[in-house]
Scaffold this motif. Structure first.
Motif, PDB file in Angstrom:
ATOM      1  N   PHE A   1      28.052  38.344  42.882  1.00  0.00           N
ATOM      2  CA  PHE A   1      29.422  38.605  43.319  1.00  0.00           C
ATOM      3  C   PHE A   1      29.377  39.209  44.719  1.00  0.00           C
ATOM      4  CE2 PHE A   1      27.803  42.411  41.488  1.00  0.00           C
ATOM      5  CZ  PHE A   1      28.377  43.469  42.177  1.00  0.00           C
ATOM      6  N   ASN A   2      30.284  38.765  45.587  1.00  0.00           N
ATOM      7  CA  ASN A   2      30.405  39.319  46.944  1.00  0.00           C
ATOM      8  C   ASN A   2      29.049  39.448  47.647  1.00  0.00           C
ATOM      9  OD1 ASN A   2      33.173  39.552  46.594  1.00  0.00           O
ATOM     10  ND2 ASN A   2      33.025  41.701  45.871  1.00  0.00           N
TER      11      ASN A   2
ATOM     12  N   VAL B   1      32.011  44.652  39.337  1.00  0.00           N
ATOM     13  CA  VAL B   1      32.495  43.776  40.417  1.00  0.00           C
ATOM     14  C   VAL B   1      33.791  44.275  41.042  1.00  0.00           C
ATOM     15  CG1 VAL B   1      31.359  41.790  39.352  1.00  0.00           C
ATOM     16  CG2 VAL B   1      33.756  42.270  38.815  1.00  0.00           C
TER      17      VAL B   1
ATOM     18  N   MET C   1      39.495  37.555  37.441  1.00  0.00           N
ATOM     19  CA  MET C   1      38.120  37.059  37.475  1.00  0.00           C
ATOM     20  C   MET C   1      38.029  35.576  37.128  1.00  0.00           C
ATOM     21  SD  MET C   1      35.635  39.806  35.655  1.00  0.00           S
ATOM     22  CE  MET C   1      35.772  41.560  35.934  1.00  0.00           C
TER      23      MET C   1
ATOM     24  N   VAL D   1      30.621  35.476  39.711  1.00  0.00           N
ATOM     25  CA  VAL D   1      31.969  36.042  39.567  1.00  0.00           C
ATOM     26  C   VAL D   1      32.719  35.838  40.877  1.00  0.00           C
ATOM     27  CG1 VAL D   1      33.314  38.083  39.001  1.00  0.00           C
ATOM     28  CG2 VAL D   1      31.015  37.775  38.022  1.00  0.00           C
ATOM     29  N   GLU D   2      33.901  35.214  40.760  1.00  0.00           N
ATOM     30  CA  GLU D   2      34.767  35.044  41.923  1.00  0.00           C
ATOM     31  C   GLU D   2      36.158  35.561  41.622  1.00  0.00           C
ATOM     32  OE1 GLU D   2      34.785  31.006  43.218  1.00  0.00           O
ATOM     33  OE2 GLU D   2      32.625  30.959  43.637  1.00  0.00           O
ATOM     34  N   SER D   3      36.897  35.845  42.657  1.00  0.00           N
ATOM     35  CA  SER D   3      38.273  36.331  42.515  1.00  0.00           C
ATOM     36  C   SER D   3      39.244  35.147  42.615  1.00  0.00           C
ATOM     37  CB  SER D   3      38.598  37.364  43.582  1.00  0.00           C
ATOM     38  OG  SER D   3      39.947  37.716  43.546  1.00  0.00           O
TER      39      SER D   3
END
Length: 467
Positions: free
Chosen positions: A393-394, A419, A426, A462-464
């Motif tokens: 993530f990020n 996260v 999510m 994991v993405e937003s």
């Protein structure tokens, strides 16, 4: 002679099987019979009697009117008089002599030990094929008298009679096929062997709860004593040696064995008990009530070999065989000394090994059949309960341990703090590091993680949703 006080057989019969308590029923299989009664009988046309009479625990002390018994019980084939108060064999004889079709008689828990059974009385039992004398404390003298007068007796039950010894009659009983003699105080095999002498045609012998401590009999003698024995129960006996189990193979027709609750098997697991016994009894097709299939027998024999694979060499089971030349030496002039020396050597060697408890007769036969097998590899087939995965993530990567029994929604809650995203924002993607495909979106919140096949080293991205 005065009739004993108490309730009579006929009195109880009339009460129990009166139309009010036992209404007449028609139809096949009912077994109901309405006999013709003597003229002037007060019971005429009142009783509906089945062919199987159960009059246990009714306080019966005497027979009653024999003419009534003969009139109403001419068709009766089975009679249960257990747990009554019959003390006199003469009273029993009055009942039985007027039931000409009787084949089964249960006299358990009647105080009949208080009287002597005379042969004239026992003669009235001549048609009985199955006799139950459990907890009657019948003496062996009484049993002998019965055996003399019952030429067709096939089944005999002598349980709970406090026998410590067995007394043989002058003549054996060839008709008896089944003997139940459980819950007595028989401990020495010298007493049990007398049963083989008494009943040479015995098919089933039930010795449960007798604490028999050993089968002290040569193999050839066992075969002669019980040539027709098909089933034996040694449940809760006192057997403590594998040698005793091996000796069961000496019964030439044995097919069924019960061996639960014996001291010998207590240290073993449930699996070990059954498999080790099955492997040692190659002719037994039923053990402790369960059929031994061909597949189970092969598994047990292989288990038997593997069980001893790590045993020290001096304790490995073996089978001593007499050299083939020994039978040829017997009876030959001038060779008696050689024969006797050979026999003495085998007997001495066997005795030494028996004392150490290391004779397992089947071992080398099984090695020949299957070879010397290595222990089975231990494989854990339980599903994986957790996995260590990389969470991306990020532009960051963290190793996280996750439970595989949780759902996608629960995983999101677990990753929320890591996260720094609300679960509603999510998007999760699963990537199998060994699969040729790209990431799989974990879109269904209620889906369990184990259904993805997640393993250690796999990745979760994991993405937003706002991106």
């Amino acid at each position: 002679m005065d009739q004993p006080s108490g309730r009579s057989f006929m009195q109880v019969l009339c009460e129990k099987y009166s139309p009010e308590n036992f209404p007449y029923r028609r139809g096949p299989g009912m077994g109901v019979h309405v006999p013709a009664t003597p003229q002037g009988s007060p019971m005429k046309d009142r009783l509906n009697l089945p062919s199987v009479l159960v009059l246990n625990s009714c306080g019966i002390t005497c027979a009653g009117d024999e003419r009534e018994i003969a009139a109403f019980c001419a068709h009766v084939s089975e009679l249960d008089l257990s747990d009554n108060k019959l003390q006199d064999w003469h009273e029993v004889s009055k009942i039985v002599s007027n039931v000409p079709q009787l084949e089964f008689l249960n006299l358990s828990s009647n105080p009949l030990s208080l009287s002597v059974l005379e042969r004239t009385c026992a003669g009235s039992f001549s048609g009985v094929r199955k006799l139950v004398l459990n907890n009657s404390k019948a003496s062996w003298e009484t049993v002998h008298t019965i055996l003399q007068e019952l030429p067709d007796l096939e089944e005999l039950f002598l349980c709970l009679n406090d026998y410590e010894t067995v007394s043989c009659p002058s003549v054996c009983c060839h008709s008896l096929k089944l003997l139940h003699i459980t819950d007595n105080n028989l401990q020495e095999w010298t007493e049990i062997r007398k049963l083989g002498v008494m009943f040479p045609s015995l098919d089933t012998l039930v010795l449960a709860n007798n604490h028999v401590n050993a089968i002290e009999e040569p193999a050839d003698s066992l075969a002669r004593l019980f040539p027709n024995l098909r089933s034996i129960s040694l449940h809760k006996s006192g057997l403590q040696s594998w040698e005793d189990i091996d000796k069961l193979n000496s019964f030439p027709k044995l097919e069924e064995v019960r061996l639960l609750g014996i001291p010998l098997l207590q240290p073993y697991t449930t699996e070990e008990r059954r498999k080790l016994v099955v492997a040692r009894l190659p002719s037994v097709s039923k053990l402790n009530g369960s059929v031994v299939t061909d597949g189970e027998r092969e598994d047990s024999e292989r288990f038997f070999i593997r069980y001893y694979v790590d045993v020290p060499q001096e304790e490995v089971p073996f089978r001593i065989r007499a050299p083939r030349i020994i039978p040829l030496l017997q009876g030959q002039p001038g060779l008696q000394g050689v024969f006797q020396d050979s026999q003495a050597y085998i007997k001495r060697t066997l005795s030494q090994k028996e004392k150490r408890g290391r004779i397992l007769w089947w071992y080398h036969e099984l090695i020949t059949k299957y070879g010397k097998l290595e222990p089975l590899a231990e494989v854990d087939l339980r599903p994986q309960s957790s996995a260590k995965v990389e969470v991306h993530f990020n532009d960051q990567v963290e190793e996280v341990s996750i439970r595989l029994d949780q759902t996608v929604a629960e995983l999101k809650r677990q990753l929320k703090t890591l996260v720094q995203l609300p679960t509603s924002s999510m998007l999760l993607y699963y990537f199998d590091h060994e699969a040729p495909f790209g990431p799989e979106e974990m879109k269904y919140s209620s889906r369990a993680l184990h259904s993805f096949g997640i393993r250690d080293g796999d990745k979760i991205f994991v993405e937003s949703k706002t991106k």
